[in-house]
Write a protein that holds these residues in place. Structure first.
Motif, PDB file in Angstrom:
ATOM      1  N   ILE A  95      -9.817  -2.130  -1.561  1.00 39.59           N
ATOM      2  CA  ILE A  95      -8.410  -2.230  -1.914  1.00 39.59           C
ATOM      3  C   ILE A  95      -7.692  -2.992  -0.803  1.00 39.59           C
ATOM      4  CG2 ILE A  95      -6.276  -0.921  -2.272  1.00 39.59           C
ATOM      5  CD1 ILE A  95      -7.936   1.280  -3.546  1.00 39.59           C
ATOM      6  N   GLN A  96      -6.895  -3.980  -1.187  1.00 36.76           N
ATOM      7  CA  GLN A  96      -6.217  -4.826  -0.224  1.00 36.76           C
ATOM      8  C   GLN A  96      -5.075  -4.084   0.483  1.00 36.76           C
ATOM      9  OE1 GLN A  96      -7.399  -8.169   0.344  1.00 36.76           O
ATOM     10  NE2 GLN A  96      -9.006  -7.097  -0.782  1.00 36.76           N
ATOM     11  N   PRO A  97      -4.780  -4.450   1.733  1.00 33.87           N
ATOM     12  CA  PRO A  97      -3.745  -3.756   2.510  1.00 33.87           C
ATOM     13  C   PRO A  97      -2.369  -3.715   1.833  1.00 33.87           C
ATOM     14  CG  PRO A  97      -5.033  -5.190   3.933  1.00 33.87           C
ATOM     15  CD  PRO A  97      -5.462  -5.481   2.533  1.00 33.87           C
ATOM     16  N   LYS A  98      -2.031  -4.770   1.085  1.00 32.76           N
ATOM     17  CA  LYS A  98      -0.702  -4.822   0.467  1.00 32.76           C
ATOM     18  C   LYS A  98      -0.685  -4.306  -0.971  1.00 32.76           C
ATOM     19  CE  LYS A  98       0.987  -8.661   3.294  1.00 32.76           C
ATOM     20  NZ  LYS A  98       1.582 -10.042   3.294  1.00 32.76           N
ATOM     21  N   THR A  99      -1.799  -3.776  -1.424  1.00 27.24           N
ATOM     22  CA  THR A  99      -1.867  -3.252  -2.796  1.00 27.24           C
ATOM     23  C   THR A  99      -0.972  -2.025  -2.940  1.00 27.24           C
ATOM     24  OG1 THR A  99      -4.108  -4.075  -3.180  1.00 27.24           O
ATOM     25  CG2 THR A  99      -3.419  -2.202  -4.503  1.00 27.24           C
ATOM     26  N   ASP A 100      -0.326  -1.922  -4.097  1.00 22.40           N
ATOM     27  CA  ASP A 100       0.522  -0.771  -4.425  1.00 22.40           C
ATOM     28  C   ASP A 100      -0.250   0.527  -4.153  1.00 22.40           C
ATOM     29  OD1 ASP A 100       2.000   1.245  -5.651  1.00 22.40           O
ATOM     30  OD2 ASP A 100       2.583   0.008  -7.356  1.00 22.40           O
ATOM     31  N   SER A 101       0.326   1.400  -3.344  1.00 20.23           N
ATOM     32  CA  SER A 101      -0.366   2.636  -2.948  1.00 20.23           C
ATOM     33  C   SER A 101      -0.662   3.544  -4.142  1.00 20.23           C
ATOM     34  CB  SER A 101       0.472   3.406  -1.923  1.00 20.23           C
ATOM     35  OG  SER A 101       1.734   3.765  -2.475  1.00 20.23           O
ATOM     36  N   SER A 102       0.086   3.383  -5.233  1.00 21.51           N
ATOM     37  CA  SER A 102      -0.155   4.218  -6.413  1.00 21.51           C
ATOM     38  C   SER A 102      -1.486   3.872  -7.080  1.00 21.51           C
ATOM     39  CB  SER A 102       0.996   4.087  -7.422  1.00 21.51           C
ATOM     40  OG  SER A 102       1.151   2.747  -7.839  1.00 21.51           O
ATOM     41  N   ILE A 103      -1.978   2.644  -6.872  1.00 20.56           N
ATOM     42  CA  ILE A 103      -3.287   2.268  -7.410  1.00 20.56           C
ATOM     43  C   ILE A 103      -4.373   3.082  -6.720  1.00 20.56           C
ATOM     44  CG2 ILE A 103      -5.009   0.415  -7.563  1.00 20.56           C
ATOM     45  CD1 ILE A 103      -2.773  -1.545  -8.057  1.00 20.56           C
ATOM     46  N   LYS A 104      -4.327   3.142  -5.393  1.00 21.50           N
ATOM     47  CA  LYS A 104      -5.318   3.920  -4.647  1.00 21.50           C
ATOM     48  C   LYS A 104      -5.242   5.394  -5.030  1.00 21.50           C
ATOM     49  CE  LYS A 104      -6.936   5.140   0.004  1.00 21.50           C
ATOM     50  NZ  LYS A 104      -7.051   6.574  -0.293  1.00 21.50           N
ATOM     51  N   ALA A 105      -4.035   5.930  -5.111  1.00 22.07           N
ATOM     52  CA  ALA A 105      -3.869   7.349  -5.433  1.00 22.07           C
ATOM     53  C   ALA A 105      -4.441   7.674  -6.802  1.00 22.07           C
ATOM     54  CB  ALA A 105      -2.390   7.723  -5.369  1.00 22.07           C
ATOM     55  N   THR A 106      -4.196   6.779  -7.756  1.00 20.64           N
ATOM     56  CA  THR A 106      -4.683   7.002  -9.116  1.00 20.64           C
ATOM     57  C   THR A 106      -6.206   6.888  -9.170  1.00 20.64           C
ATOM     58  OG1 THR A 106      -2.629   6.086  -9.994  1.00 20.64           O
ATOM     59  CG2 THR A 106      -4.459   6.307 -11.532  1.00 20.64           C
ATOM     60  N   ILE A 107      -6.757   5.887  -8.477  1.00 18.95           N
ATOM     61  CA  ILE A 107      -8.214   5.724  -8.438  1.00 18.95           C
ATOM     62  C   ILE A 107      -8.870   6.949  -7.802  1.00 18.95           C
ATOM     63  CG2 ILE A 107     -10.110   4.435  -7.364  1.00 18.95           C
ATOM     64  CD1 ILE A 107      -8.477   1.897  -7.776  1.00 18.95           C
ATOM     65  N   ASN A 108      -8.301   7.440  -6.714  1.00 19.55           N
ATOM     66  CA  ASN A 108      -8.855   8.633  -6.068  1.00 19.55           C
ATOM     67  C   ASN A 108      -8.874   9.819  -7.029  1.00 19.55           C
ATOM     68  OD1 ASN A 108      -7.440   7.971  -2.747  1.00 19.55           O
ATOM     69  ND2 ASN A 108      -9.380   7.324  -3.641  1.00 19.55           N
TER      70      ASN A 108
END
Length: 257
Positions: free
Chosen positions: A97-110
């Motif tokens: 995941i790229q540093p500037k990617t929307d944090s909600s993407i990471k949270a949802t993937i997790n």
């Protein structure tokens, strides 16, 4: 000596390239797909089915177990992308995941990874003991269901995704109506009175078991809905699935065994 170093470096680069090319290239640009939450969400929902059988690759294109792959999604900093392949071949690879990617993407993937990992660990275990009575007064137990494939849908009245797939699961019941060894039943959180009123407007072809909130929370430890179970003829959990699309594929496979 210098020539030997050059040869070794060239070998390592070519080996790395081979590992990538052996499995194909991503079907979408892994960086571009992270630009907005909407772009990623649409791709994820349509193209990534973590409940299916697939070849799993880490970020360096090394083949890993499905369990490790799901654990990385649940606890790491990766998105899954399918690699180009034949229609019935599924190869998923982890991309950073790229540093500037929307944090909600990471949270949802997790969260998706956590649910998929938990579901995966349930597969191959015995379905918890049960003795249910459906809205028509029929008693259903582990013993009475021996020798049958059981398809279970877990839901509740105010779950929009649960209700949205009613037409699809109803068609599934119709498709398998001649298979007397396949039983469809649903566990609902709601009371008999609430369900009877609701099902007049939104019919469900599954048998419906009311008042199942405690059982689903404690025995099944569910935290997302809908959740579907396929139980094999030996009473073991064959698949735990998050939506109709996954269920349709898994039941087709189970019904051929």
């Amino acid at each position: 000596m210098k020539n030997s170093i050059i040869i070794i470096i060239t070998f390592l680069i070519s080996t790395s390239s081979f590992a990538q090319n052996k499995f194909g290239n991503p079907e979408v640009d892994p960086i571009q797909i992270q630009k907005t939450f909407t772009d990623w969400s649409v791709y994820q929902s349509k193209k990534i089915m973590l409940s299916r059988d697939f070849t799993a690759l880490d970020s360096s294109s090394k083949e890993i177990s499905k369990e490790t792959f799901l654990d990385q999604l649940a606890n790491g900093n990766f998105i899954p992308v399918r690699l180009k392949s034949e229609a019935e071949v599924y190869i998923y690879k982890l991309f950073k995941i790229q540093p500037k990617t929307d944090s909600s993407i990471k949270a949802t993937i997790n969260q998706i990874g956590f649910d998929a990992y938990k579901n995966f660990k349930m597969e191959g275990t015995a379905f918890p003991q049960f003795s249910f009575k459906d809205l028509n007064g029929n008693l259903v137990t582990n013993e009475s269901m021996k020798g049958k494939i059981i398809v279970i849908k877990c839901w509740y009245i105010h779950c929009t995704p649960c209700i949205r797939e009613f037409p699809q699961v109803n068609k599934l019941v119709e498709d398998y109506k001649d298979r007397k060894d396949i039983v469809f039943m649903s566990l609902a959180e709601d009371s008999p009175e609430q369900l009877k009123t609701f099902l007049v407007r939104k019919p469900l072809s599954y048998s419906v078991i009311p008042d199942m909130k405690e059982y689903m929370n404690t025995a099944l430890q569910l935290n997302s809905f809908p959740t579907h179970f396929i139980i094999n003829k030996e009473g073991m959990i064959s698949k735990v699935l998050p939506n109709f699309e996954s269920l349709e594929v898994a039941l087709e496979n189970e019904s051929k065994l």
